[in-house]
Enzyme design. Structure first.
Site, short mmCIF file in Angstrom:
data_model
loop_
_atom_site.label_atom_id
_atom_site.label_comp_id
_atom_site.label_asym_id
_atom_site.label_seq_id
_atom_site.Cartn_x
_atom_site.Cartn_y
_atom_site.Cartn_z
N LYS A 97 -18.16 -12.54 -1.46
CA LYS A 97 -17.76 -13.41 -2.66
C LYS A 97 -17.30 -14.34 -2.00
O LYS A 97 -17.81 -16.17 -1.85
CB LYS A 97 -16.57 -12.75 -3.57
CG LYS A 97 -17.25 -14.19 -4.65
CD LYS A 97 -16.36 -13.22 -5.97
CE LYS A 97 -15.95 -14.02 -7.00
NZ LYS A 97 -15.51 -14.11 -8.80
N GLU A 132 -11.15 -8.04 6.32
CA GLU A 132 -12.11 -6.82 7.24
C GLU A 132 -13.50 -7.65 7.04
O GLU A 132 -13.80 -6.53 8.25
CB GLU A 132 -11.41 -5.95 6.14
CG GLU A 132 -10.02 -5.01 5.08
CD GLU A 132 -9.73 -6.38 4.50
OE1 GLU A 132 -10.08 -7.10 4.58
OE2 GLU A 132 -8.70 -5.51 3.96
N GLY A 158 -15.35 -9.85 -8.65
CA GLY A 158 -15.81 -8.83 -7.33
C GLY A 158 -16.20 -7.65 -8.02
O GLY A 158 -17.16 -6.75 -7.58
N ARG A 159 -15.36 -6.75 -9.28
CA ARG A 159 -15.59 -5.52 -8.96
C ARG A 159 -16.55 -5.24 -9.95
O ARG A 159 -17.23 -4.92 -10.90
CB ARG A 159 -14.70 -4.99 -9.74
CG ARG A 159 -13.29 -5.41 -10.85
CD ARG A 159 -12.11 -5.47 -11.64
NE ARG A 159 -11.52 -5.85 -11.98
CZ ARG A 159 -10.84 -7.38 -11.55
NH1 ARG A 159 -10.77 -7.24 -10.26
NH2 ARG A 159 -9.85 -8.01 -11.99
N GLU A 168 -7.76 -2.32 -10.95
CA GLU A 168 -7.51 -3.61 -10.95
C GLU A 168 -7.65 -4.52 -11.93
O GLU A 168 -7.69 -5.36 -12.19
CB GLU A 168 -9.00 -3.95 -9.67
CG GLU A 168 -8.46 -5.11 -9.04
CD GLU A 168 -9.30 -5.29 -8.03
OE1 GLU A 168 -9.27 -4.86 -6.48
OE2 GLU A 168 -10.71 -5.66 -7.79
N HIS A 185 -12.28 24.36 -8.86
CA HIS A 185 -12.68 25.10 -7.83
C HIS A 185 -10.51 24.97 -7.00
O HIS A 185 -10.88 25.23 -6.44
CB HIS A 185 -13.60 25.48 -6.56
CG HIS A 185 -14.75 25.82 -8.01
ND1 HIS A 185 -14.45 27.60 -8.03
CD2 HIS A 185 -15.61 25.45 -7.98
CE1 HIS A 185 -15.68 27.42 -8.39
NE2 HIS A 185 -15.95 27.11 -9.08
N LYS A 188 -4.11 -9.22 0.90
CA LYS A 188 -5.40 -9.64 1.56
C LYS A 188 -4.04 -10.45 2.67
O LYS A 188 -3.96 -11.26 4.13
CB LYS A 188 -6.43 -10.89 0.76
CG LYS A 188 -6.94 -10.29 0.32
CD LYS A 188 -8.19 -11.23 -0.63
CE LYS A 188 -9.22 -9.72 -1.41
NZ LYS A 188 -10.64 -10.60 -1.19
#
Ligand code: G6Q
Length: 548
Positions: free
Chosen positions: A212, A218, A273-274, A359, A390, A510
Protein backbone atom coordinates in the site's frame (compact mmCIF):
# COMPACT_ATOMS: atom_id res chain seq x y z
CA UNK A 1 -17.77 12.31 11.42
CA UNK A 2 -20.64 10.79 13.31
CA UNK A 3 -20.87 12.38 16.78
CA UNK A 4 -20.35 9.86 19.56
CA UNK A 5 -19.51 12.42 22.21
CA UNK A 6 -22.81 12.01 24.02
CA UNK A 7 -22.51 8.22 24.23
CA UNK A 8 -21.63 7.24 27.80
CA UNK A 9 -18.52 5.06 28.05
CA UNK A 10 -19.21 1.39 27.44
CA UNK A 11 -19.42 0.23 31.12
CA UNK A 12 -21.80 3.08 31.96
CA UNK A 13 -24.45 2.10 29.44
CA UNK A 14 -27.63 0.65 30.94
CA UNK A 15 -27.39 -2.49 28.80
CA UNK A 16 -23.82 -3.08 29.95
CA UNK A 17 -24.86 -2.85 33.59
CA UNK A 18 -27.80 -5.17 32.93
CA UNK A 19 -25.60 -7.64 31.02
CA UNK A 20 -23.13 -7.71 33.86
CA UNK A 21 -25.71 -8.86 36.40
CA UNK A 22 -27.37 -11.12 33.81
CA UNK A 23 -23.98 -12.81 33.30
CA UNK A 24 -23.81 -13.67 37.02
CA UNK A 25 -27.01 -15.69 36.58
CA UNK A 26 -25.99 -17.26 33.25
CA UNK A 27 -22.71 -18.47 34.74
CA UNK A 28 -24.73 -20.75 37.03
CA UNK A 29 -26.71 -22.27 34.16
CA UNK A 30 -25.81 -25.07 31.78
CA UNK A 31 -26.27 -25.58 28.05
CA UNK A 32 -27.84 -28.97 28.74
CA UNK A 33 -30.54 -27.22 30.75
CA UNK A 34 -31.22 -24.72 27.98
CA UNK A 35 -31.61 -27.46 25.41
CA UNK A 36 -33.78 -29.60 27.70
CA UNK A 37 -36.07 -26.66 28.44
CA UNK A 38 -36.50 -25.68 24.79
CA UNK A 39 -36.68 -28.53 22.32
CA UNK A 40 -36.51 -26.08 19.43
CA UNK A 41 -33.47 -24.15 20.64
CA UNK A 42 -31.23 -25.60 17.95
CA UNK A 43 -33.44 -24.36 15.14
CA UNK A 44 -34.68 -21.21 16.85
CA UNK A 45 -31.23 -19.84 17.58
CA UNK A 46 -29.94 -19.88 14.05
CA UNK A 47 -29.86 -17.37 11.21
CA UNK A 48 -29.51 -17.68 7.47
CA UNK A 49 -28.37 -15.06 5.00
CA UNK A 50 -26.93 -15.27 1.53
CA UNK A 51 -25.43 -18.79 1.58
CA UNK A 52 -24.53 -18.90 5.25
CA UNK A 53 -26.20 -20.94 7.99
CA UNK A 54 -25.22 -19.62 11.42
CA UNK A 55 -26.05 -21.75 14.48
CA UNK A 56 -25.41 -19.87 17.71
CA UNK A 57 -27.57 -22.07 19.92
CA UNK A 58 -24.59 -23.68 21.66
CA UNK A 59 -23.56 -20.43 23.30
CA UNK A 60 -24.22 -19.82 26.96
CA UNK A 61 -27.01 -17.36 26.36
CA UNK A 62 -30.78 -16.97 26.49
CA UNK A 63 -33.28 -14.83 24.61
CA UNK A 64 -32.78 -12.23 27.33
CA UNK A 65 -29.03 -12.19 26.61
CA UNK A 66 -29.67 -11.55 22.93
CA UNK A 67 -32.17 -8.83 23.78
CA UNK A 68 -29.67 -7.10 26.07
CA UNK A 69 -26.83 -7.46 23.56
CA UNK A 70 -29.00 -5.87 20.88
CA UNK A 71 -29.82 -3.09 23.33
CA UNK A 72 -26.09 -2.66 23.97
CA UNK A 73 -25.51 -2.34 20.23
CA UNK A 74 -28.24 0.30 20.01
CA UNK A 75 -26.93 2.22 23.00
CA UNK A 76 -23.47 2.05 21.42
CA UNK A 77 -24.94 3.44 18.18
CA UNK A 78 -23.52 0.57 16.19
CA UNK A 79 -26.07 1.06 13.42
CA UNK A 80 -25.27 4.78 13.07
CA UNK A 81 -21.56 4.02 13.04
CA UNK A 82 -22.12 1.32 10.41
CA UNK A 83 -24.08 3.77 8.28
CA UNK A 84 -21.32 6.36 8.71
CA UNK A 85 -18.73 3.83 7.49
CA UNK A 86 -20.84 2.87 4.46
CA UNK A 87 -21.37 6.57 3.67
CA UNK A 88 -17.63 7.23 3.52
CA UNK A 89 -17.35 9.30 6.69
CA UNK A 90 -13.93 9.38 8.34
CA UNK A 91 -14.59 6.62 10.88
CA UNK A 92 -10.86 5.92 11.15
CA UNK A 93 -10.46 8.83 13.52
CA UNK A 94 -6.79 8.61 14.46
CA UNK A 95 -5.75 8.57 10.78
CA UNK A 96 -8.67 10.81 9.74
CA UNK A 97 -9.71 8.50 6.90
CA UNK A 98 -12.78 6.95 5.40
CA UNK A 99 -12.99 3.15 5.67
CA UNK A 100 -14.52 1.84 2.50
CA UNK A 101 -13.61 -1.76 1.76
CA UNK A 102 -17.37 -2.12 1.19
CA UNK A 103 -16.99 0.17 -1.86
CA UNK A 104 -14.63 -2.39 -3.42
CA UNK A 105 -17.57 -4.70 -4.00
CA UNK A 106 -20.29 -2.29 -5.03
CA UNK A 107 -21.76 -3.07 -8.47
CA UNK A 108 -20.48 -0.88 -11.29
CA UNK A 109 -23.72 1.05 -11.62
CA UNK A 110 -23.71 2.12 -7.95
CA UNK A 111 -22.51 5.55 -6.88
CA UNK A 112 -20.62 6.51 -3.74
CA UNK A 113 -19.19 9.99 -3.52
CA UNK A 114 -16.29 10.48 -1.15
CA UNK A 115 -14.91 13.98 -0.89
CA UNK A 116 -16.60 14.77 -4.23
CA UNK A 117 -15.30 11.72 -6.12
CA UNK A 118 -17.42 8.75 -7.20
CA UNK A 119 -15.19 6.01 -5.87
CA UNK A 120 -17.23 3.23 -7.51
CA UNK A 121 -16.15 4.44 -10.95
CA UNK A 122 -12.49 4.37 -9.84
CA UNK A 123 -12.88 0.91 -8.32
CA UNK A 124 -14.31 -0.50 -11.55
CA UNK A 125 -11.71 1.20 -13.70
CA UNK A 126 -9.00 -0.62 -11.74
CA UNK A 127 -10.98 -3.88 -11.74
CA UNK A 128 -11.22 -3.66 -15.53
CA UNK A 129 -7.47 -3.11 -15.85
CA UNK A 130 -6.82 -6.02 -13.49
CA UNK A 131 -9.17 -8.24 -15.48
CA UNK A 132 -7.51 -7.31 -18.74
CA UNK A 133 -4.07 -8.04 -17.31
CA UNK A 134 -5.19 -11.27 -15.64
CA UNK A 135 -6.65 -12.54 -18.91
CA UNK A 136 -3.40 -11.76 -20.73
CA UNK A 137 -1.35 -13.68 -18.17
CA UNK A 138 -3.76 -16.62 -18.08
CA UNK A 139 -3.95 -16.92 -21.86
CA UNK A 140 -0.21 -16.56 -22.39
CA UNK A 141 -0.72 -13.37 -24.40
CA UNK A 142 1.51 -11.41 -21.99
CA UNK A 143 5.06 -12.38 -22.87
CA UNK A 144 8.17 -12.11 -20.75
CA UNK A 145 11.40 -10.44 -21.83
CA UNK A 146 12.48 -13.46 -23.87
CA UNK A 147 9.03 -13.85 -25.41
CA UNK A 148 7.99 -16.80 -23.24
CA UNK A 149 4.56 -16.82 -21.58
CA UNK A 150 4.36 -16.25 -17.83
CA UNK A 151 3.90 -19.46 -15.87
CA UNK A 152 4.85 -18.37 -12.33
CA UNK A 153 3.36 -15.53 -10.32
CA UNK A 154 5.17 -14.41 -7.15
CA UNK A 155 3.34 -12.01 -4.85
CA UNK A 156 5.78 -10.02 -2.73
CA UNK A 157 4.11 -8.27 0.19
CA UNK A 158 3.61 -8.56 3.94
CA UNK A 159 0.79 -8.22 6.48
CA UNK A 160 -2.36 -7.06 4.74
CA UNK A 161 -0.55 -7.23 1.40
CA UNK A 162 0.16 -10.94 1.88
CA UNK A 163 -2.25 -12.63 4.28
CA UNK A 164 -5.38 -11.96 2.21
CA UNK A 165 -3.83 -12.97 -1.13
CA UNK A 166 -2.26 -16.16 0.21
CA UNK A 167 -5.40 -17.13 2.12
CA UNK A 168 -7.62 -16.50 -0.92
CA UNK A 169 -5.30 -18.36 -3.29
CA UNK A 170 -5.21 -21.39 -0.99
CA UNK A 171 -8.96 -21.19 -0.33
CA UNK A 172 -9.83 -21.03 -4.04
CA UNK A 173 -7.11 -23.26 -5.41
CA UNK A 174 -9.79 -25.57 -6.73
CA UNK A 175 -10.84 -22.78 -9.11
CA UNK A 176 -7.30 -21.79 -10.09
CA UNK A 177 -5.62 -22.22 -13.46
CA UNK A 178 -3.48 -25.25 -12.76
CA UNK A 179 -0.70 -24.58 -15.25
CA UNK A 180 0.21 -21.43 -13.35
CA UNK A 181 2.32 -21.61 -10.20
CA UNK A 182 1.75 -19.15 -7.37
CA UNK A 183 4.20 -18.28 -4.62
CA UNK A 184 3.93 -15.74 -1.81
CA UNK A 185 7.00 -14.08 -0.34
CA UNK A 186 6.52 -12.03 2.81
CA UNK A 187 9.25 -12.59 5.40
CA UNK A 188 12.43 -10.53 5.17
CA UNK A 189 14.23 -13.71 6.20
CA UNK A 190 16.03 -14.50 2.92
CA UNK A 191 14.96 -18.11 3.30
CA UNK A 192 11.46 -17.10 2.22
CA UNK A 193 12.45 -15.69 -1.16
CA UNK A 194 15.29 -18.12 -1.78
CA UNK A 195 13.03 -21.12 -1.26
CA UNK A 196 10.19 -19.51 -3.25
CA UNK A 197 12.39 -18.91 -6.29
CA UNK A 198 14.76 -21.85 -6.23
CA UNK A 199 12.94 -23.93 -8.87
CA UNK A 200 11.45 -21.10 -10.94
CA UNK A 201 12.53 -20.10 -14.42
CA UNK A 202 13.08 -16.31 -14.50
CA UNK A 203 11.96 -16.15 -18.13
CA UNK A 204 8.49 -17.34 -17.08
CA UNK A 205 8.16 -15.49 -13.75
CA UNK A 206 6.10 -12.42 -12.93
CA UNK A 207 6.56 -10.53 -9.66
CA UNK A 208 3.59 -8.67 -8.20
CA UNK A 209 5.02 -6.21 -5.69
CA UNK A 210 2.14 -5.50 -3.34
CA UNK A 211 2.53 -2.66 -0.88
CA UNK A 212 0.00 0.00 0.00
CA UNK A 213 2.72 2.46 1.03
CA UNK A 214 5.56 1.05 -1.06
CA UNK A 215 7.70 1.98 1.91
CA UNK A 216 7.69 -1.27 3.88
CA UNK A 217 11.25 -2.40 4.48
CA UNK A 218 10.60 -6.12 4.27
CA UNK A 219 8.74 -5.84 0.96
CA UNK A 220 11.23 -3.44 -0.60
CA UNK A 221 14.13 -5.66 0.49
CA UNK A 222 12.45 -8.71 -1.05
CA UNK A 223 11.48 -6.77 -4.19
CA UNK A 224 15.07 -5.60 -4.63
CA UNK A 225 16.37 -9.16 -4.27
CA UNK A 226 13.74 -10.35 -6.73
CA UNK A 227 14.85 -7.76 -9.27
CA UNK A 228 18.51 -8.76 -8.83
CA UNK A 229 17.54 -12.43 -9.26
CA UNK A 230 15.68 -11.65 -12.46
CA UNK A 231 18.23 -9.30 -14.01
CA UNK A 232 21.11 -11.68 -13.23
CA UNK A 233 19.30 -14.47 -15.06
CA UNK A 234 17.98 -12.47 -17.99
CA UNK A 235 21.10 -10.30 -18.29
CA UNK A 236 19.27 -7.07 -18.96
CA UNK A 237 17.81 -4.33 -16.71
CA UNK A 238 15.02 -3.71 -19.19
CA UNK A 239 13.62 -7.18 -18.42
CA UNK A 240 11.99 -5.63 -15.33
CA UNK A 241 9.32 -4.03 -17.52
CA UNK A 242 7.77 -7.39 -18.50
CA UNK A 243 8.32 -9.20 -15.21
CA UNK A 244 7.37 -6.69 -12.50
CA UNK A 245 4.04 -5.09 -11.74
CA UNK A 246 3.13 -3.09 -8.64
CA UNK A 247 0.01 -2.80 -6.52
CA UNK A 248 0.09 0.34 -4.44
CA UNK A 249 -1.40 3.68 -3.46
CA UNK A 250 1.95 5.40 -3.96
CA UNK A 251 2.83 5.98 -7.65
CA UNK A 252 5.93 8.07 -6.87
CA UNK A 253 7.57 5.35 -4.85
CA UNK A 254 6.64 2.71 -7.43
CA UNK A 255 8.35 4.80 -10.12
CA UNK A 256 11.37 5.43 -7.86
CA UNK A 257 11.74 1.66 -7.43
CA UNK A 258 11.91 1.30 -11.21
CA UNK A 259 8.49 -0.10 -12.07
CA UNK A 260 6.70 1.73 -14.88
CA UNK A 261 3.50 3.21 -13.41
CA UNK A 262 1.73 1.90 -16.51
CA UNK A 263 2.25 -1.47 -14.82
CA UNK A 264 0.85 -0.30 -11.49
CA UNK A 265 -2.59 -1.22 -10.17
CA UNK A 266 -3.92 1.42 -7.87
CA UNK A 267 -5.92 1.44 -4.68
CA UNK A 268 -6.70 4.14 -2.16
CA UNK A 269 -5.96 5.22 1.39
CA UNK A 270 -9.56 4.40 2.36
CA UNK A 271 -8.75 0.68 1.96
CA UNK A 272 -7.01 -0.55 5.12
CA UNK A 273 -4.21 -3.07 4.59
CA UNK A 274 -6.03 -5.90 6.34
CA UNK A 275 -9.22 -5.05 4.44
CA UNK A 276 -7.53 -4.93 1.02
CA UNK A 277 -7.73 -8.46 -0.40
CA UNK A 278 -10.60 -7.46 -2.69
CA UNK A 279 -8.78 -4.37 -3.99
CA UNK A 280 -5.91 -4.55 -6.49
CA UNK A 281 -4.04 -6.36 -3.68
CA UNK A 282 -6.10 -9.31 -4.94
CA UNK A 283 -4.37 -9.23 -8.34
CA UNK A 284 -2.67 -12.58 -7.72
CA UNK A 285 -6.05 -14.02 -6.67
CA UNK A 286 -7.63 -12.74 -9.88
CA UNK A 287 -4.85 -14.18 -12.03
CA UNK A 288 -5.27 -17.51 -10.25
CA UNK A 289 -9.05 -17.87 -10.41
CA UNK A 290 -9.89 -15.60 -13.34
CA UNK A 291 -11.86 -12.34 -13.41
CA UNK A 292 -15.31 -13.98 -13.41
CA UNK A 293 -14.60 -15.90 -10.21
CA UNK A 294 -13.07 -12.78 -8.67
CA UNK A 295 -16.30 -10.89 -9.42
CA UNK A 296 -18.17 -13.72 -7.68
CA UNK A 297 -15.96 -13.25 -4.62
CA UNK A 298 -16.90 -9.55 -4.62
CA UNK A 299 -20.59 -10.39 -5.09
CA UNK A 300 -20.52 -12.71 -2.06
CA UNK A 301 -19.05 -9.95 0.09
CA UNK A 302 -21.49 -7.41 -1.28
CA UNK A 303 -24.46 -9.64 -0.42
CA UNK A 304 -23.31 -9.81 3.21
CA UNK A 305 -22.66 -6.04 3.18
CA UNK A 306 -26.32 -5.57 2.23
CA UNK A 307 -27.47 -8.01 4.90
CA UNK A 308 -25.32 -6.21 7.49
CA UNK A 309 -26.70 -2.88 6.37
CA UNK A 310 -30.37 -3.80 6.35
CA UNK A 311 -31.19 -6.74 8.67
CA UNK A 312 -32.40 -5.86 12.17
CA UNK A 313 -29.74 -6.48 14.82
CA UNK A 314 -31.36 -9.66 16.16
CA UNK A 315 -31.47 -11.17 12.64
CA UNK A 316 -28.15 -9.87 11.46
CA UNK A 317 -25.40 -12.50 11.35
CA UNK A 318 -22.35 -10.17 11.58
CA UNK A 319 -24.07 -8.23 14.38
CA UNK A 320 -24.74 -11.39 16.38
CA UNK A 321 -21.31 -12.91 15.69
CA UNK A 322 -19.72 -9.70 16.99
CA UNK A 323 -22.06 -9.30 19.96
CA UNK A 324 -21.61 -12.93 21.00
CA UNK A 325 -17.84 -12.41 20.87
CA UNK A 326 -18.29 -9.44 23.25
CA UNK A 327 -20.57 -11.49 25.50
CA UNK A 328 -18.06 -14.33 25.74
CA UNK A 329 -15.08 -12.03 26.21
CA UNK A 330 -16.30 -9.16 28.40
CA UNK A 331 -19.10 -10.77 30.38
CA UNK A 332 -18.21 -14.47 30.64
CA UNK A 333 -14.46 -13.75 30.73
CA UNK A 334 -13.21 -16.06 27.95
CA UNK A 335 -9.97 -14.57 26.62
CA UNK A 336 -9.67 -16.21 23.19
CA UNK A 337 -11.71 -17.39 20.20
CA UNK A 338 -10.71 -20.50 18.27
CA UNK A 339 -11.52 -20.50 14.55
CA UNK A 340 -11.60 -24.04 13.21
CA UNK A 341 -12.37 -24.41 9.51
CA UNK A 342 -13.16 -28.02 8.62
CA UNK A 343 -11.82 -27.57 5.12
CA UNK A 344 -8.21 -27.96 4.12
CA UNK A 345 -8.53 -25.19 1.53
CA UNK A 346 -9.14 -22.78 4.42
CA UNK A 347 -5.93 -23.66 6.20
CA UNK A 348 -4.70 -20.05 6.06
CA UNK A 349 -8.02 -18.57 7.21
CA UNK A 350 -7.08 -18.52 10.92
CA UNK A 351 -3.87 -16.58 10.14
CA UNK A 352 -5.84 -14.16 7.98
CA UNK A 353 -8.47 -13.70 10.70
CA UNK A 354 -5.80 -13.20 13.33
CA UNK A 355 -4.67 -10.07 11.57
CA UNK A 356 -8.18 -8.90 10.74
CA UNK A 357 -9.42 -9.25 14.30
CA UNK A 358 -6.36 -8.56 16.43
CA UNK A 359 -4.84 -5.71 14.44
CA UNK A 360 -8.27 -4.10 14.29
CA UNK A 361 -9.38 -4.51 17.87
CA UNK A 362 -6.12 -4.81 19.81
CA UNK A 363 -6.54 -1.28 21.15
CA UNK A 364 -6.43 0.17 24.68
CA UNK A 365 -7.91 3.64 24.21
CA UNK A 366 -11.31 4.82 23.03
CA UNK A 367 -11.82 6.87 19.89
CA UNK A 368 -11.47 9.92 22.14
CA UNK A 369 -8.13 8.73 23.52
CA UNK A 370 -9.33 7.66 26.97
CA UNK A 371 -7.92 4.48 28.48
CA UNK A 372 -10.56 1.74 28.31
CA UNK A 373 -11.76 0.15 31.55
CA UNK A 374 -12.93 -3.10 29.93
CA UNK A 375 -11.48 -5.85 27.80
CA UNK A 376 -11.20 -5.20 24.07
CA UNK A 377 -10.11 -7.57 21.28
CA UNK A 378 -9.92 -11.26 22.23
CA UNK A 379 -7.08 -13.40 20.91
CA UNK A 380 -8.11 -15.25 17.74
CA UNK A 381 -6.31 -18.41 16.76
CA UNK A 382 -6.99 -21.71 15.10
CA UNK A 383 -6.16 -24.58 12.78
CA UNK A 384 -8.13 -26.63 10.32
CA UNK A 385 -10.11 -29.60 11.56
CA UNK A 386 -9.76 -32.43 12.06
CA UNK A 387 -6.01 -31.89 12.62
CA UNK A 388 -6.52 -29.67 15.67
CA UNK A 389 -8.53 -32.45 17.33
CA UNK A 390 -5.39 -34.55 17.57
CA UNK A 391 -3.52 -31.77 19.27
CA UNK A 392 -4.84 -28.79 21.25
CA UNK A 393 -8.53 -29.77 21.42
CA UNK A 394 -7.67 -31.62 24.62
CA UNK A 395 -7.40 -28.26 26.36
CA UNK A 396 -10.58 -27.03 24.72
CA UNK A 397 -12.48 -30.03 26.09
CA UNK A 398 -10.95 -30.44 29.51
CA UNK A 399 -8.60 -27.53 30.24
CA UNK A 400 -9.26 -24.81 32.79
CA UNK A 401 -9.46 -22.07 30.13
CA UNK A 402 -12.68 -21.98 28.18
CA UNK A 403 -12.26 -21.37 24.45
CA UNK A 404 -15.36 -20.40 22.47
CA UNK A 405 -14.99 -21.94 19.02
CA UNK A 406 -16.22 -20.91 15.58
CA UNK A 407 -16.58 -24.09 13.53
CA UNK A 408 -16.81 -23.62 9.75
CA UNK A 409 -17.86 -26.37 7.35
CA UNK A 410 -19.41 -27.08 3.94
CA UNK A 411 -22.17 -29.48 2.95
CA UNK A 412 -20.51 -30.54 -0.29
CA UNK A 413 -16.84 -31.28 -0.78
CA UNK A 414 -14.97 -29.86 -3.75
CA UNK A 415 -13.04 -33.13 -3.79
CA UNK A 416 -15.59 -35.89 -3.20
CA UNK A 417 -13.70 -39.05 -2.40
CA UNK A 418 -15.22 -42.11 -0.76
CA UNK A 419 -16.60 -41.22 2.66
CA UNK A 420 -13.95 -38.59 3.51
CA UNK A 421 -16.43 -35.76 3.64
CA UNK A 422 -18.96 -37.50 5.89
CA UNK A 423 -16.14 -38.36 8.27
CA UNK A 424 -14.86 -34.77 8.21
CA UNK A 425 -18.25 -33.19 8.81
CA UNK A 426 -19.30 -35.70 11.45
CA UNK A 427 -16.40 -34.36 13.44
CA UNK A 428 -17.68 -30.77 13.40
CA UNK A 429 -21.06 -31.88 14.63
CA UNK A 430 -19.60 -34.23 17.23
CA UNK A 431 -17.07 -31.71 18.53
CA UNK A 432 -19.61 -28.93 18.95
CA UNK A 433 -21.92 -31.44 20.65
CA UNK A 434 -19.24 -32.75 23.01
CA UNK A 435 -18.15 -29.22 23.94
CA UNK A 436 -21.71 -28.21 24.74
CA UNK A 437 -22.98 -31.30 26.50
CA UNK A 438 -19.86 -33.08 27.72
CA UNK A 439 -19.93 -36.53 29.17
CA UNK A 440 -21.02 -37.17 32.75
CA UNK A 441 -19.74 -39.69 35.30
CA UNK A 442 -23.10 -41.48 35.07
CA UNK A 443 -22.80 -41.86 31.32
CA UNK A 444 -19.28 -43.19 31.72
CA UNK A 445 -20.39 -45.66 34.38
CA UNK A 446 -23.19 -46.83 32.13
CA UNK A 447 -20.54 -47.52 29.49
CA UNK A 448 -18.66 -49.62 32.06
CA UNK A 449 -15.76 -47.21 32.62
CA UNK A 450 -13.41 -48.12 35.46
CA UNK A 451 -14.24 -46.01 38.55
CA UNK A 452 -10.61 -44.94 39.00
CA UNK A 453 -10.43 -43.18 35.63
CA UNK A 454 -13.88 -41.64 35.64
CA UNK A 455 -12.70 -38.22 36.99
CA UNK A 456 -10.15 -38.08 34.18
CA UNK A 457 -12.69 -38.97 31.54
CA UNK A 458 -15.51 -36.67 32.61
CA UNK A 459 -16.16 -33.83 30.17
CA UNK A 460 -17.85 -30.98 31.93
CA UNK A 461 -19.31 -29.59 28.73
CA UNK A 462 -21.02 -26.19 28.86
CA UNK A 463 -18.37 -24.91 26.44
CA UNK A 464 -19.64 -22.51 23.79
CA UNK A 465 -19.36 -22.67 20.03
CA UNK A 466 -20.83 -21.21 16.86
CA UNK A 467 -21.27 -23.37 13.79
CA UNK A 468 -21.16 -21.75 10.36
CA UNK A 469 -22.22 -23.87 7.41
CA UNK A 470 -22.45 -23.16 3.70
CA UNK A 471 -23.37 -25.39 0.75
CA UNK A 472 -19.89 -25.43 -0.79
CA UNK A 473 -16.64 -23.43 -0.68
CA UNK A 474 -17.08 -21.24 -3.78
CA UNK A 475 -15.58 -17.80 -4.52
CA UNK A 476 -18.94 -16.30 -3.62
CA UNK A 477 -19.13 -18.09 -0.28
CA UNK A 478 -15.55 -17.11 0.56
CA UNK A 479 -16.48 -13.48 -0.13
CA UNK A 480 -19.42 -13.82 2.24
CA UNK A 481 -17.29 -15.34 4.99
CA UNK A 482 -14.72 -12.56 4.71
CA UNK A 483 -17.36 -9.82 4.88
CA UNK A 484 -19.01 -11.60 7.80
CA UNK A 485 -15.84 -11.48 9.88
CA UNK A 486 -14.98 -7.94 8.75
CA UNK A 487 -18.33 -6.70 9.99
CA UNK A 488 -18.19 -8.76 13.17
CA UNK A 489 -14.90 -6.99 13.91
CA UNK A 490 -16.59 -3.67 13.16
CA UNK A 491 -19.44 -4.40 15.58
CA UNK A 492 -17.03 -5.31 18.37
CA UNK A 493 -14.92 -2.19 17.81
CA UNK A 494 -18.01 0.04 17.68
CA UNK A 495 -19.33 -1.28 20.99
CA UNK A 496 -15.90 -0.88 22.58
CA UNK A 497 -15.73 2.62 21.09
CA UNK A 498 -12.22 2.04 19.72
CA UNK A 499 -10.66 2.82 16.35
CA UNK A 500 -10.65 -0.57 14.61
CA UNK A 501 -8.91 0.84 11.56
CA UNK A 502 -5.58 2.22 12.74
CA UNK A 503 -2.51 0.14 13.67
CA UNK A 504 0.03 2.27 15.53
CA UNK A 505 1.63 -0.79 17.12
CA UNK A 506 2.47 -2.10 13.64
CA UNK A 507 3.85 1.31 12.62
CA UNK A 508 6.10 1.28 15.70
CA UNK A 509 7.55 -2.08 14.67
CA UNK A 510 8.36 -0.61 11.25
CA UNK A 511 10.45 2.15 12.90
CA UNK A 512 12.16 0.33 15.79
CA UNK A 513 14.47 -1.92 13.79
CA UNK A 514 15.67 0.93 11.59
CA UNK A 515 17.88 2.33 14.38
CA UNK A 516 19.45 -1.06 15.12
CA UNK A 517 20.14 -2.22 11.55
CA UNK A 518 23.35 -0.15 11.07
CA UNK A 519 24.62 -1.18 14.51
CA UNK A 520 24.69 -4.82 13.47
CA UNK A 521 27.37 -4.36 10.82
CA UNK A 522 29.62 -1.85 12.61
CA UNK A 523 31.43 -1.41 15.91
CA UNK A 524 29.65 1.75 16.98
CA UNK A 525 29.23 1.91 20.78
CA UNK A 526 25.86 0.60 21.92
CA UNK A 527 23.62 2.83 23.98
CA UNK A 528 20.54 0.68 24.56
CA UNK A 529 19.49 -1.06 27.77
CA UNK A 530 21.95 -3.67 29.04
CA UNK A 531 19.95 -6.62 27.68
CA UNK A 532 19.69 -5.20 24.15
CA UNK A 533 23.38 -4.24 24.21
CA UNK A 534 24.37 -7.78 25.23
CA UNK A 535 22.17 -9.39 22.58
CA UNK A 536 23.56 -7.18 19.82
CA UNK A 537 27.12 -7.89 21.03
CA UNK A 538 26.47 -11.64 20.88
CA UNK A 539 25.10 -11.27 17.35
CA UNK A 540 28.05 -9.18 16.21
CA UNK A 541 30.62 -11.65 17.52
CA UNK A 542 28.89 -14.74 16.10
CA UNK A 543 27.49 -13.47 12.80
CA UNK A 544 30.50 -14.37 10.68
CA UNK A 545 31.18 -17.91 11.87
CA UNK A 546 27.78 -18.96 13.16
CA UNK A 547 29.70 -21.39 15.41
CA UNK A 548 29.12 -21.79 19.12
C1 G6Q B 1 -2.66 -3.76 7.78
C2 G6Q B 1 -1.41 -3.28 8.34
C3 G6Q B 1 -0.18 -4.00 7.88
C4 G6Q B 1 0.23 -3.69 6.45
C5 G6Q B 1 1.65 -4.18 6.22
C6 G6Q B 1 2.13 -3.93 4.82
O1 G6Q B 1 -3.75 -3.30 8.04
O2 G6Q B 1 -1.30 -1.92 8.19
O3 G6Q B 1 -0.30 -5.39 8.02
O4 G6Q B 1 -0.64 -4.27 5.55
O5 G6Q B 1 2.49 -3.58 7.15
O6 G6Q B 1 2.06 -2.58 4.50
P1 G6Q B 1 2.23 -2.12 3.02
O7 G6Q B 1 1.14 -2.70 2.21
O8 G6Q B 1 2.19 -0.62 3.05
O9 G6Q B 1 3.57 -2.64 2.55
Amino acid sequence: MHDTSTTPPFPGRPAWIALNSHATEIKTRRLREFFDADKNRGTRLHLEAENLYFDYSKNRLTDETVRLLAQLARESRVEERRDAMFAGEHVNVSENRAVLHVALRLPHDATLNVDGVNVVAEVHQVLNRMADFARKIRSGEWRGHTNKPIRNVVNVGIGGSDLGPVMAYEALRHFSQRDLTFRFVSNVDATDIVEALHDLDAEETLFVISSKTFGTLETLTNATSARTWLVERLGDDSAVAKHFVAVSTNADKVAAFGIDVANMFEFWDWVGGRYSMESAIGLSTMIAIGPENFYELLAGSHAIDQHFLHAPIEENIPMLLGLIAIWNHDFLGFPTVGVMPYDQYLHRLPAYLQQLTMESNGKHVTQHGDHVTYETGPIYWGEPGTNGQHSFYQLIHQGTTIVPVDFIGFAKSLNPLGDHHDILMSNIFAQAQALAFGKSAEELRAEGAEERVIPHRVMEGNRPSNVLLAPELSPRVLGSLIALYEHSVFVQGAVWDIDSFDQWGVELGKQLSVKIIPELSSDVPLTHDSSTNALISYYRSHKQTGQS
